[in-house]
Enzyme design. Structure first.
Site, PDB file in Angstrom:
ATOM      1  N   SER A   1      -1.660   3.844   1.205  1.00  0.00           N
ATOM      2  CA  SER A   1      -0.420   5.027   1.368  1.00  0.00           C
ATOM      3  C   SER A   1       0.431   4.120   0.470  1.00  0.00           C
ATOM      4  CB  SER A   1       0.807   4.782   2.538  1.00  0.00           C
ATOM      5  OG  SER A   1       1.606   6.108   2.327  1.00  0.00           O
TER       6      SER A   1
ATOM      7  N   TYR B   1       3.039   1.615  10.820  1.00  0.00           N
ATOM      8  CA  TYR B   1       2.410   2.212   9.487  1.00  0.00           C
ATOM      9  C   TYR B   1       2.697   1.525   7.942  1.00  0.00           C
ATOM     10  CZ  TYR B   1       1.318   6.271   6.759  1.00  0.00           C
ATOM     11  OH  TYR B   1       0.082   7.191   5.589  1.00  0.00           O
TER      12      TYR B   1
END
Length: 253
Positions: free
Chosen positions: A137, A150
């Site tokens: 990400s 995350y």
């Protein structure tokens, strides 16, 4: 990864980025096997012509069983895309606000891909040309304050990808890392309608073009993620982090 002629398994692709890429990869002449937990969605995709396999990437036994099923049905499998992941808003001021979420995130986002690679690596090494695609990400490189676990899990995936690429350099297995920015999916509540996020079709189309034009790319980066990816290299990391969190302060990423 070559854009056509592959047999591709994408766990976590019953919706969102995974499904958008699955449809485009099939249209480019690949056999695509979709994996997911929700049987009703798998049934719909099977009716649409996809081969499907039930898999829960948070469950080690489910991963092993799904890998055996996929390899048995598709012995020519040569690409695995570790797409499945979760994102949770967390409050680290007290353990009730983050601990359970953090454990679930690490299990799904980090242990899941590790177990998935373990289940397929011997098969992939036996193929003349194979690819593992991990999914990190933009938040692996610049943190969103609302989602610490995350961010950390995706940073770990980035370093795992870098390390595997080095270690598997003596094999036929290539390692690519897909680095999405915020994309309009259901990863978080409200994200599908977020003006901050990149439209899903626009993202998927750009990724496919990158696969076509850069088949040997180590990192698959749409232009929009480079703001996050290269802040430290440009010397404006602090500004990137401030801009990211000012634009998206509640985790509607």
């Amino acid at each position: 990864m070559d854009i056509s002629g592959n047999t591709v398994f994408i766990p976590g692709s019953t919706s969102g980025i995974g499904l958008a890429l699955a449809r485009r990869l099939r249209a480019k002449g690949n056999t695509v096997i979709i994996g997911g937990r929700r049987t009703e969605l798998l049934d719909e995709l099977a009716a649409d012509g996809f081969d499907t396999v039930r898999i829960d990437t948070a469950d080690a036994g489910s991963i092993r069983a799904a890998a055996n099923e996929v390899i048995t049905r598709h012995p020519d499998l040569n690409v695995v895309v570790a797409m499945a992941g979760i994102m949770r808003v967390e409050d680290w001021h007290h353990p009730d606000g983050f601990l359970a979420s953090a454990e679930e995130t690490v299990t799904t986002n980090l242990l899941g891909p590790i177990r998935l690679i373990a289940a397929f690596i011997e098969h992939l090494r036996a193929r003349p040309d194979a690819t593992i695609v991990t999914v990190s990400s933009g938040l692996a490189f610049a943190p969103l304050a609302a989602t610490p676990s995350y961010n950390a899990s995706k940073a770990a995936i980035h370093m795992l990808s870098e390390s595997l690429r080095l270690q598997l350099a003596d094999t036929t297995v290539r390692v690519g890392e897909l680095e999405p920015p915020s994309v309009r999916t259901a990863l978080l509540p409200g994200q599908e309608d977020s003006g901050f996020a990149m439209p899903l079709d626009e993202f998927a189309d750009e990724v496919i073009k990158l696969f076509e034009s850069q088949p040997d790319a180590k990192e698959i980066q749409v232009e929009r993620v480079k703001f996050l990816r290269y802040g430290e290299a440009r010397g404006d990391y602090e500004q990137v982090v401030a801009t990211l969190n000012a634009a998206d302060p509640h985790g509607k990423h």
